[in-house]
Write an enzyme that holds these catalytic residues in place. Structure first.
Site, PDB file in Angstrom:
ATOM      1  CG  ASP A   1      62.338  44.675  23.144  1.00  0.00           C
ATOM      2  OD1 ASP A   1      62.124  45.185  22.027  1.00  0.00           O
ATOM      3  OD2 ASP A   1      62.213  43.461  23.372  1.00  0.00           O
TER       4      ASP A   1
ATOM      5  CG  ASP B   1      53.544  38.380  18.168  1.00  0.00           C
ATOM      6  OD1 ASP B   1      54.316  38.676  17.243  1.00  0.00           O
ATOM      7  OD2 ASP B   1      53.101  39.200  18.985  1.00  0.00           O
TER       8      ASP B   1
END
Length: 245
Positions: free
Chosen positions: A8, A129
């Protein structure tokens, strides 16, 4: 099952967010390009790279850095973060093998279905998600996991089955970055219900036993960031999960 290391990116560095919260960030000293090379040397064929700056801005920000990572490591990249228009999609595909589409798959499913048809199912991964409802039903959350919805995971997947959906990255939000173990039951149910889809499990992986549990339920891949960054696997443990090891 394949292990896909996750990196990330935020402000040029490697970070991890707890449950997607920008206020609960852990920053790591690793250089993103050097980290990509390190994972490739372990045997990784793919990297999952999230442009957190892009996710916040609404368009990719770190494409130049991602291209340097891809070129230096010689890996395929699955990239997400801020892909909300055709222009941003095309710019991401110039540096990535697959793009990850999240919120737009919920807010504009017709557009995303068109992209899957035009580009081919292997160029697009849907990031679906979820948080579990009171009855255990997985419910989709969007916009960096800040907006809950009443849309179930099953309905979200079925929307795209007609256009040949192939890749789904499913994150159990409450386990993301928490090192509490993955929701193997959730992923096992997904694999059983939609055997034609290659599911990627994300959230909670903490050690090699978790990788073994996910492999046992039949997911195509496990995406792990924090556990790798914190050295919770030995090279010997993870090599069986890296395709060219």
């Amino acid at each position: 099952m394949q292990l896909i290391p996750a990196i990330d990116l935020r402000d040029g560095g490697c970070v991890r967010l707890l449950q997607g919260d920008f206020e609960r960030e852990t920053r790591y000293a690793a250089d993103p390009v050097e980290l990509a090379i390190q994972y490739r040397e372990l045997g990784a064929q793919w990297l999952h790279i999230v442009d957190l700056d892009g996710a916040k801005r609404g368009e990719p920000v770190n494409l130049a850095l991602i291209e340097r990572m891809r070129a230096a490591a010689g890996v395929d990249v699955q990239m997400g973060g801020g892909i909300r228009t055709r222009a941003s999609l095309d710019s991401a595909l110039a540096v990535a093998t697959r793009v990850v589409i999240g919120s737009l798959a919920v807010t504009d499913p017709e557009q995303v279905a068109t992209w899957i048809e035009e580009l081919g199912a292997d160029r697009v991964t849907l990031a679906l998600d979820v948080r579990l409802g009171a009855d255990g039903t997985p419910l989709i959350a969007t916009h960096g996991w800040t907006r809950p919805s009443t849309l179930t995971l099953a309905v979200a997947i079925e929307r795209f089955a007609r256009v040949g959906l192939r890749h789904v990255l499913c994150t159990d939000i409450d386990r993301d970055g928490a090192l509490t173990g993955p929701n193997a039951a959730l992923y096992g149910d997904c694999v059983e219900r939609w055997p034609a889809i290659a599911f990627q499990a994300s959230g909670g992986v903490r050690d090699v036993r978790d990788l073994e549990a996910l492999a046992a339920v039949g997911v195509a891949a496990a995406v792990s960031g924090k556990a790798l960054l914190e050295g919770r696997f030995s090279p010997e443990e993870i090599r069986p999960f890296l395709r060219d090891a």
